[in-house]
Scaffold this active site. Sequence first.
Site, PDB file in Angstrom:
ATOM      1  N   HIS A 160       0.834  -1.215   0.000  1.00 45.17           N
ATOM      2  CA  HIS A 160       0.000   0.000   0.000  1.00 45.17           C
ATOM      3  C   HIS A 160       0.868   1.265   0.000  1.00 45.17           C
ATOM      4  CE1 HIS A 160      -3.856  -2.126   0.911  1.00 45.17           C
ATOM      5  NE2 HIS A 160      -3.060  -2.984   1.503  1.00 45.17           N
ATOM      6  N   ASN A 168     -10.342  -2.862   2.433  1.00 46.87           N
ATOM      7  CA  ASN A 168     -10.044  -2.848   0.998  1.00 46.87           C
ATOM      8  C   ASN A 168     -11.320  -2.600   0.207  1.00 46.87           C
ATOM      9  OD1 ASN A 168      -7.270  -3.330   1.144  1.00 46.87           O
ATOM     10  ND2 ASN A 168      -7.501  -5.556   0.989  1.00 46.87           N
ATOM     11  N   HIS A 189      -3.904   1.071  12.053  1.00 46.93           N
ATOM     12  CA  HIS A 189      -3.656  -0.167  12.793  1.00 46.93           C
ATOM     13  C   HIS A 189      -4.984  -0.871  13.077  1.00 46.93           C
ATOM     14  CE1 HIS A 189      -2.269  -3.136  15.438  1.00 46.93           C
ATOM     15  NE2 HIS A 189      -2.042  -2.438  16.523  1.00 46.93           N
TER      16      HIS A 189
HETATM   17 FE1  HDD Z   1      -2.563  -4.792   5.480  1.00 41.66          FE
HETATM   18  C1  HDD Z   1      -1.135  -1.751   5.155  1.00 41.66           C
HETATM   19  C2  HDD Z   1      -5.536  -3.540   4.283  1.00 41.66           C
HETATM   20  C3  HDD Z   1      -3.901  -7.960   5.459  1.00 41.66           C
HETATM   21  C4  HDD Z   1       0.219  -5.956   6.980  1.00 41.66           C
HETATM   22  N1  HDD Z   1      -3.206  -2.993   4.837  1.00 41.66           N
HETATM   23  C5  HDD Z   1      -2.461  -1.855   4.790  1.00 41.66           C
HETATM   24  C6  HDD Z   1      -3.265  -0.781   4.284  1.00 41.66           C
HETATM   25  C7  HDD Z   1      -4.500  -1.277   4.031  1.00 41.66           C
HETATM   26  C8  HDD Z   1      -4.471  -2.682   4.389  1.00 41.66           C
HETATM   27  C9  HDD Z   1      -5.686  -0.532   3.485  1.00 41.66           C
HETATM   28  C10 HDD Z   1      -2.784   0.645   4.031  1.00 41.66           C
HETATM   29  C11 HDD Z   1      -3.006   1.518   5.234  1.00 41.66           C
HETATM   30  C12 HDD Z   1      -2.569   2.925   4.915  1.00 41.66           C
HETATM   31  O1  HDD Z   1      -3.203   3.537   4.038  1.00 41.66           O
HETATM   32  O2  HDD Z   1      -1.609   3.377   5.529  1.00 41.66           O
HETATM   33  N2  HDD Z   1      -4.334  -5.599   4.906  1.00 41.66           N
HETATM   34  C13 HDD Z   1      -5.459  -4.900   4.537  1.00 41.66           C
HETATM   35  C14 HDD Z   1      -6.577  -5.808   4.447  1.00 41.66           C
HETATM   36  C15 HDD Z   1      -6.115  -7.046   4.763  1.00 41.66           C
HETATM   37  C16 HDD Z   1      -4.710  -6.916   5.071  1.00 41.66           C
HETATM   38  C17 HDD Z   1      -7.991  -5.400   4.081  1.00 41.66           C
HETATM   39  C18 HDD Z   1      -6.842  -8.346   4.839  1.00 41.66           C
HETATM   40  C19 HDD Z   1      -8.075  -8.455   5.122  1.00 41.66           C
HETATM   41  N3  HDD Z   1      -1.951  -6.623   6.070  1.00 41.66           N
HETATM   42  C20 HDD Z   1      -2.663  -7.798   6.008  1.00 41.66           C
HETATM   43  C21 HDD Z   1      -1.904  -8.852   6.663  1.00 41.66           C
HETATM   44  C22 HDD Z   1      -0.736  -8.278   7.101  1.00 41.66           C
HETATM   45  C23 HDD Z   1      -0.782  -6.893   6.734  1.00 41.66           C
HETATM   46  C24 HDD Z   1      -2.365 -10.281   6.807  1.00 41.66           C
HETATM   47  C25 HDD Z   1       0.419  -8.883   7.836  1.00 41.66           C
HETATM   48  C26 HDD Z   1       0.381  -9.951   8.552  1.00 41.66           C
HETATM   49  N4  HDD Z   1      -0.743  -3.996   5.924  1.00 41.66           N
HETATM   50  C27 HDD Z   1       0.226  -4.658   6.590  1.00 41.66           C
HETATM   51  C28 HDD Z   1       1.411  -3.777   6.947  1.00 41.66           C
HETATM   52  C29 HDD Z   1       0.965  -2.402   6.348  1.00 41.66           C
HETATM   53  C30 HDD Z   1      -0.385  -2.723   5.739  1.00 41.66           C
HETATM   54  C31 HDD Z   1       2.734  -4.290   6.516  1.00 41.66           C
HETATM   55  C32 HDD Z   1       1.923  -1.686   5.409  1.00 41.66           C
HETATM   56  C33 HDD Z   1       1.918  -0.254   5.820  1.00 41.66           C
HETATM   57  C34 HDD Z   1       1.199  -0.232   7.066  1.00 41.66           C
HETATM   58  O3  HDD Z   1       0.772  -1.487   7.396  1.00 41.66           O
HETATM   59  O4  HDD Z   1       0.995   0.736   7.766  1.00 41.66           O
HETATM   60  O5  HDD Z   1       1.559  -3.702   8.323  1.00 41.66           O
END
Ligand code: HDD
Length: 719
Positions: A82, A155, A346
């Site tokens: 993202h 999402n 978060h």
């Molecule tokens: Fe995630 C970012 C949505 C599964 C780990 N995620 C992130 C963002 C969105 C989502 C919208 C961007 C937030 C922003 O605009 O700063 N993610 C989802 C959805 C998931 C999902 C809808 C499943 C239903 N994500 C998911 C899993 C993991 C992560 C299973 C890790 C185990 N996601 C992250 C992250 C991020 C992230 C690495 C990258 C930047 C952040 O968190 O702040 O922690």
Amino acid sequence: MAKKPINPKDSAVNDSEKIKKLAAHYADASNQNMTTNHGVCINDDQNSLKAGDRGATLLEDFILREKITHFDHERIPERVVHARGSGAHGVFKLYKAIPELTKAQFLNDTEIETPVFVRFSTVAGSKGSSDLARDVRGFAVKFYTQEGNFDLVGNNMPVFFIQDALKFPDLIHAVKPEPDNEMPQAASAHDTFWDFISLMPESSHMVMWAMSDRALPRSLRMMEGFGVHTFRFINEKGESNFVKFHWKPLLGVHSVAWDEAQNISGKDPDFHRRDLWEAIQNGDFPEWEFGVQILAESDEHKFDFDLLDPTKLIPEELVPVQRIGKLTLNRNTDNFFAETEQVAFHVGHVVPGIDFTNDPLMQGRLFSYTDTQLLRLGGPNFHEIPINRPIVPVYNNQRDGLMRQTINRGKASYNPNTTGNNDPAQVKAADGGFTSYNERVDARKVRARSKSFFDHFSQAKLFYNSQSQAEKNHIVDALRFELGKVKTIAIREKMIERLTQIDGDLAQKVATALGLKVPTELTQPVNHSIPADGNPEDYQPIEVKSKLKTSEALSMQNTIKDSIKTRKIAILAADGVNEKSLNEVKQALLAEGAAVEIIAPKLGNIQSDKGTALPVDESLVTAASVFYDAVYVPGGKQSVATLATEPDAIHFLNEAFKHCKAIAADENAKQVINETYFASSVNEDGIIIGNNKDLATKFIKAIAQHRFWDREKARKVPA
Ligand code: HDD
């Protein structure tokens, strides 16, 4: 000493509350002197300090060193997923209080306007990649409630690729550019992604969504949002109900064509970001209704899928979406970095009244989001960055760390204490605060997946069967494209096997384009649903015969199509344009809330037939039909003659036709249409030629339909 109430409800909070909180952080340089970061005035920002005007720069030049050092450190690590995002501020207003379901205060008081910050994103691409990549879109909402921040990190698709967070790094490694050569950027059309997908049958449902036009939104303002996981609502009595969260856009759900998306990516990679920014700038505030699907705890096992499985949705036909509030985005950011880049979402930021379930994807996410901010934002104090601060005060005994902003007074930084009157004090549970749902847990520790998670295909089928013929065709085309880009034949073959488990016809159509045969026998997929040392023979996909064959809510064909509000319409014109013919249609479009731009062979003004100078918005060189939803050609002898011999104008129209858009022309502009390749198809739906009054009415109706996919029927016009 009297403690502060924990649910301060003294005044209605609105967006101005968050603005007030941010006020101390704005830097307004108007009428101010330039200074160093330690506040010393700078009287020469043009020259470094040198030994003579032709001499070497001196190391003692702290002004130069500070400026360059700060510049060298301007970038922070981009989000691992993202990375590319666009943000905006807004408010959330509740329609209907739901105390029987949740004690969350912002869902119980219809008078409160809760400030929000929303960040939309693509997933796979880097920060500088194109908005129109085929991808899932992030839809993350931070509610600054009176009880603390609630982040709904969702999402634009209601399900996910994997069932367990342990597989997330694998999924992301597979979809990101390949590690040996960092290609391709912001694209899933490559070997590693499809290798992974072909081995992970649980991804089948989400892959159908990702290959559908949902992955190519017309606008961030025209997509749905989903919390994906099943959450819990908890009421004052401590009772729980399951809840799925939805965002429903009031402009409907609309997409662009794949060919169009690829074009936009080259011509304006900021297409979605610009569209969002301009809409808010113009006062066309994007709006979504907040929906909830509620399911009693006692109904947990009522369905033929598991509520804890994030690869499943609850069909709206089975549990309707109740719309309980509205989100309005009404303010652009002041500073992209300070707000959109530094905002930290978060999944674990919940408020009393909202709780988690045991969805294993959600459970893993609860760890990941804080962890990632520690790296990205440089330490444990990222909550003090203005955009991340709640509107309620924060008091606890957490101290110090890199970039700490708060100056905590006194000796007490522990609890219990007598040195500081035992403040800040924990509240009595009866008075509020966050309480986890009192779920009974009695189980053995295992690394395993519940058998109720093993049906990987029923909802993939449901999704595919619910699509209109045009939408199905687009899924076929997307798979032909994506798998066609895969170089390893064995991966293509394995994917055809997966597709046969979703729909035989779909598999056949894709296989034909790949020059492959549909296999009669399926090989066992690598099954990550069982332990690595388990026996693959044990894996028996569950064959579920669901009663529900289709779900209307899953097709964009059934979306809102009664408005052209904020649609962008191009008017092609040149000197000598018939002013009446141009203005009547333009005014009719504007009256319906559309945005209209005049496009001419050159910038500046064009002279109408009455001699009026009409300002030109874009020239045929700077504009492209893919930036518009529809196109109109007014009359005017000289203008028509010019456009009829202008290749860029004819290309503009041909492309609009190819992308199945509404096209209108004044009767007297037929000469231009005659030069296009659709000259013989002018009786088709969505092409209107006539006189002004009637023409405008029909044109508006056609634009509201968004696209005329029937043009693709005979596959003559691949959009
Ligand atoms: Fe995630 C970012 C949505 C599964 C780990 N995620 C992130 C963002 C969105 C989502 C919208 C961007 C937030 C922003 O605009 O700063 N993610 C989802 C959805 C998931 C999902 C809808 C499943 C239903 N994500 C998911 C899993 C993991 C992560 C299973 C890790 C185990 N996601 C992250 C992250 C991020 C992230 C690495 C990258 C930047 C952040 O968190 O702040 O922690």
